[in-house]
Design an enzyme around this catalytic site. Structure first.
Site, PDB file in Angstrom:
ATOM      1  N   ASP A   8      48.997  53.889  45.189  1.00 54.78           N
ATOM      2  CA  ASP A   8      47.603  52.926  46.046  1.00 54.78           C
ATOM      3  C   ASP A   8      48.227  51.884  45.483  1.00 54.78           C
ATOM      4  O   ASP A   8      48.999  51.426  44.637  1.00 54.78           O
ATOM      5  CB  ASP A   8      46.740  53.852  45.336  1.00 54.78           C
ATOM      6  CG  ASP A   8      45.633  52.660  45.244  1.00 54.78           C
ATOM      7  OD1 ASP A   8      44.970  52.403  46.785  1.00 54.78           O
ATOM      8  OD2 ASP A   8      44.560  52.952  44.281  1.00 54.78           O
ATOM      9  N   ASP A  10      45.342  48.651  44.940  1.00 51.07           N
ATOM     10  CA  ASP A  10      44.470  48.054  44.286  1.00 51.07           C
ATOM     11  C   ASP A  10      44.177  49.229  43.295  1.00 51.07           C
ATOM     12  O   ASP A  10      43.247  50.062  43.544  1.00 51.07           O
ATOM     13  CB  ASP A  10      42.786  48.133  45.063  1.00 51.07           C
ATOM     14  CG  ASP A  10      43.741  46.029  46.392  1.00 51.07           C
ATOM     15  OD1 ASP A  10      43.815  45.448  46.172  1.00 51.07           O
ATOM     16  OD2 ASP A  10      43.360  46.409  47.338  1.00 51.07           O
TER      17      ASP A  10
HETATM   18  C1  XBP Z   1      41.067  49.358  48.186  1.00 49.33           C
HETATM   19  C2  XBP Z   1      40.338  48.731  48.805  1.00 49.33           C
HETATM   20  C3  XBP Z   1      40.599  46.687  49.677  1.00 49.33           C
HETATM   21  C4  XBP Z   1      40.468  45.729  48.987  1.00 49.33           C
HETATM   22  C5  XBP Z   1      40.153  44.737  50.201  1.00 49.33           C
HETATM   23  O1  XBP Z   1      41.980  49.611  48.735  1.00 49.33           O
HETATM   24  O2  XBP Z   1      39.033  48.973  49.648  1.00 49.33           O
HETATM   25  O3  XBP Z   1      39.728  47.442  50.941  1.00 49.33           O
HETATM   26  O4  XBP Z   1      39.045  46.227  47.788  1.00 49.33           O
HETATM   27  O5  XBP Z   1      40.594  44.486  50.711  1.00 49.33           O
HETATM   28  P1  XBP Z   1      43.140  50.864  47.855  1.00 49.33           P
HETATM   29  P2  XBP Z   1      40.572  44.060  52.469  1.00 49.33           P
HETATM   30  O6  XBP Z   1      42.813  50.694  46.516  1.00 49.33           O
HETATM   31  O7  XBP Z   1      43.894  51.195  48.483  1.00 49.33           O
HETATM   32  O8  XBP Z   1      44.645  49.310  47.794  1.00 49.33           O
HETATM   33  O9  XBP Z   1      39.439  42.907  51.894  1.00 49.33           O
HETATM   34  O10 XBP Z   1      41.762  43.425  52.655  1.00 49.33           O
HETATM   35  O11 XBP Z   1      40.025  45.211  53.122  1.00 49.33           O
HETATM   36 MG    MG Z   2      42.757  51.983  44.661  1.00 51.38          MG
END
Ligand code: XBP
Ligand code: MG
Length: 250
Positions: A8, A10
């Site tokens: 993942d 974020d």
């Molecule tokens: C986490 C999320 C992302 C970001 C926002 O993603 O929910 O959507 O917060 O990015 P992960 P966008 O943990 O799966 O990496 O505005 O580009 O959608």
């Molecule tokens: Mg995440």
């Protein structure tokens, strides 16, 4: 046999989520919208994965002043947010979380393939990788991101897309995640999950992960164990992951 690690982005590769929050606020301000997301509100909004989906959820549930402008402005808000996020990542030289670069290097040296499965938009992934890896040396064989999957986490789609790109079975990989929705997504795709808790997932139940830790840890900088499998010296390394994977095949 362990053949790939799927990360993942974020909260897992890096503590990006507060920069996403700040980027949304910059986009709102640029467009003269009287909205502001503080950290507590953002923690609640994070139950909805995906920035566009999160924004729509905010409008639907909070009905803030100016909400009537939302539908016409939504693509513009999100485009500005993506630009602001890229600038914030570059300005802050946002680093990878403890142990991430080490585990990636160990995997590359051992011929274990690497993939990304994320809800975030592809330019956000590219920007984070660009400041943390030399040009032309991004380590991931496959990147599955954002709207490339039909449904966002907790649906399994983005992990299934990563597995299809790697052309391997779920039983041949381990996913690394930080959120409850991410763990559900990876588990629904049939993947075992190692969970590393992040700033915005401190209150998440990490149920479903075979091991949950504060971070991967580094030699001399051990992680805190949260649940499940424990790692010698408080460090998750490739050798330990391979041992666990082999034993779980029995
Ligand atoms: C986490 C999320 C992302 C970001 C926002 O993603 O929910 O959507 O917060 O990015 P992960 P966008 O943990 O799966 O990496 O505005 O580009 O959608
Ligand atoms: Mg995440």
């Amino acid at each position: 046999m362990l053949r790939a690690l799927i990360f993942d982005v974020d909260g897992t590769l890096a503590e990006t989520e507060d920069l996403h929050r700040q980027a949304f606020n910059r986009a709102f301000a640029e467009l003269g919208l009287p909205w502001h997301w503080d950290a507590a509100l953002y923690a609640d909004l994070l139950t909805v994965m995906g920035g566009k989906e999160r924004l729509a959820h905010y409008i639907d549930t909070q009905q803030p002043a100016g909400a009537e402008a939302f539908h016409a402005l939504a693509p513009e808000i999100h485009a500005r947010k993506t630009a602001a996020y890229g600038a914030l990542v570059a300005e802050s030289r946002l680093p990878l979380r403890p142990g991430i670069a080490r585990l990636i290097a160990e995997a590359r040296a051992a011929g274990i393939r690497l993939a990304v499965a994320t809800t975030t938009s592809r330019p956000n992934v590219d920007r984070l990788l660009a400041i943390n890896f030399p040009p032309g040396d991004a380590p991931f064989d496959v990147i599955a991101a954002g709207d490339e999957a039909d449904r966002k986490k907790p649906a399994p789609d983005v992990f299934l897309l990563a597995l299809a790109g790697l052309d391997i079975a779920a039983s041949e990989a381990v996913a690394v995640e930080d959120s409850a929705a991410g763990i559900s997504s990876a588990r629904a795709a049939g993947l075992p999950v190692l969970a590393t808790r992040s700033r915005y997932t401190g209150s998440h139940k990490l149920d479903g992960a075979f091991s949950a830790v504060s971070d991967l840890g580094e030699p001399g900088q051990p992680h805190q164990h949260i649940g499940g499998v424990e790692w010698p010296g408080g460090v998750v390394d490739l050798a330990g992951l391979m041992r666990w994977h082999e034993a779980s095949d029995d």
